[in-house]
Design an enzyme around this catalytic site. Structure first.
Site, PDB file in Angstrom:
ATOM      1  N   ALA A  64      -1.036   5.174  -3.043  1.00  0.00           N
ATOM      2  CA  ALA A  64      -1.674   4.262  -3.987  1.00  0.00           C
ATOM      3  C   ALA A  64      -1.841   5.038  -5.279  1.00  0.00           C
ATOM      4  CB  ALA A  64      -3.026   3.800  -3.453  1.00  0.00           C
ATOM      5  N   SER A  65      -1.179   4.600  -6.333  1.00  0.00           N
ATOM      6  CA  SER A  65      -1.184   5.339  -7.587  1.00  0.00           C
ATOM      7  C   SER A  65      -2.574   5.372  -8.217  1.00  0.00           C
ATOM      8  CB  SER A  65      -0.198   4.724  -8.573  1.00  0.00           C
ATOM      9  OG  SER A  65       1.123   4.840  -8.117  1.00  0.00           O
ATOM     10  N   ASN A  66      -2.782   6.355  -9.082  1.00  0.00           N
ATOM     11  CA  ASN A  66      -4.008   6.432  -9.867  1.00  0.00           C
ATOM     12  C   ASN A  66      -4.220   5.101 -10.591  1.00  0.00           C
ATOM     13  OD1 ASN A  66      -5.819   6.937 -12.081  1.00  0.00           O
ATOM     14  ND2 ASN A  66      -5.422   9.113 -11.855  1.00  0.00           N
TER      15      ASN A  66
END
Length: 409
Positions: A64-66
């Protein structure tokens, strides 16, 4: 959870990542905790990447990206109500949920995930989003059954703009893609608008970013040379590096050359590494220090380095005051003093040029014109990238015009 969500939105807005009401509302509406079960709520709503799957060796396969990067990319994409969007890389499903909020009930989102287990979990967590379809497949192939797409967004490190994406993007569509512009892993996230069947131009400033690389038919293996103590040099195999000689570089003493050039964390100098790639006569690489203190590359440019034979020189910082650093070159190897001086000279040239940081980028389909000197040629796409110190609105228009002209040569 609502309080944590509002806190995240506030932080993203204060730091300039949320710039439109539509994206802000999407972040307020999507419950991130639904897509990250088992993760502490404080972590779920923190501005950090969360790895959700690793390979047997421990390397990240999906994450899950920043949220800050997610917001920036959605602002680049600018999806509108009613749009059809293709997402490459479903991962947890969070981004697909945000996209679903943005395109609304009359729009649609197709998200393609390479791993069956991730596709299944994303599909389950996206239950209730009736305008989202999760497909298990190779993202480089897209999904032809729902073409054309008004928007395409790629959430993995791509080596190329694949033929399928060229084919499936609408005539006036936009694609946001983190492109690895050098085999060392140097990546920028570009937003391209289609202005002709075989011609795309960037419309917004590229984002400095890093992504888990794509797998499947678009997989591209990195070339890495171990330097000892966990330090690795990432480079381009086409430069025919002397890996054996490079592996001994750190046995030589450290040589430093400082330039007097000062920057702070707020200075717009994020594309120095891209400028070095375009202007250096020596091969470019990226130094990964791992957990070692053997090397100390400047954190702003992900270990930007040059090498020659068995000598390596990298961009370094030393503190000179509150949040200010002097830029210099540090080198190891038999010709360390010479290569450090060469890199320092390039840094001084960059300073004299006005610290170029504005980009003009054109992409066009491979085979539609010959590859020219300075082009970045990939199997399906040819890129031209130019940097300029210009910053005003008029000058940005000139950069856009330059990108269009580059694509029409």
């Amino acid at each position: 959870m609502d309080a944590l969500r509002e806190q995240l939105v506030t932080v993203l807005k204060q730091n300039g990542h949320l710039r439109s009401t539509a994206v802000e509302r999407a972040f307020q509406a999507v419950p991130r905790e639904r897509f990250l079960p088992g993760v502490e709520p404080e972590t779920v709503y923190r501005c950090r990447q969360i790895v959700v799957k690793r390979d047997p060796g421990g390397a990240a396969l999906s994450s899950a990206s920043n949220p800050a990067l997610v917001a920036d990319m959605l602002e680049q994409l600018d999806p509108q109500p009613g749009h059809r969007v293709l997402e490459i890389g479903a991962a947890t499903g969070i981004n697909a949920a945000l996209l679903a909020e943005l395109v609304g009930p009359v729009g649609g989102v197709v998200t393609v995930e390479f791993d069956q287990d991730l596709a299944d979990s994303a599909r389950a967590r996206l239950a209730g989003y009736r305008n989202v379809e999760v497909i298990r497949g190779d993202g480089a192939l897209g999904h032809r059954q729902a073409v054309p797409y008004d928007r395409i967004i790629v959430t993995a490190g791509a080596w190329d703009i694949s033929a399928a994406w060229w084919d499936q993007l609408a005539a006036d569509g936009r694609i946001v893609v983190p492109l690895r512009v050098h085999e060392s892993g140097l990546t920028r996230c570009f937003a391209f608008d289609r202005i002709a069947p075989h011609h795309l131009v960037s419309t917004t400033a590229p984002l400095v970013c890093g992504f888990v690389p794509m797998r499947g038919i678009a997989r591209h293996a990195d070339e890495r040379v171990g330097l000892g103590a966990g330090v690795v040099l990432n480079l381009d195999a086409a430069d025919e590096p002397d890996s054996a000689a490079l592996s001994r570089a750190m046995r030589h003493p450290r040589h430093e050359r400082w330039t007097g050039i000062q920057v702070d964390d707020t200075d717009p100098v994020g594309h120095l590494d891209l400028w070095l790639l375009a202007h250096a006569d020596k091969p470019f690489g990226r130094l990964d220090p791992g957990e070692s203190d053997l090397v100390s590359p400047a954190y702003r440019w992900a270990g930007a380095a040059l090498y020659d034979g068995g000598t390596i020189a990298y961009v370094a910082f030393r503190p000179v005051g509150d949040s200010r650093h002097e830029i210099g070159a540090v080198a190891h190897g038999p010709d360390a003093d010479q290569l450090a001086a060469e890199l320092a000279g390039l840094l001084e040239r960059w300073e004299r040029a006005g610290r170029p940081n504005q980009t003009a980028v054109a992409a066009y389909r491979a085979g539609t014109r010959p590859v020219q000197p300075g082009d970045i040629a990939r199997p399906d796409t040819i890129l031209t990238i130019a940097l300029s110190p210009m910053s005003s609105g008029l000058e940005t228009d000139r950069l856009s015009a330059a990108a269009r002209q580059a694509g029409s040569r």
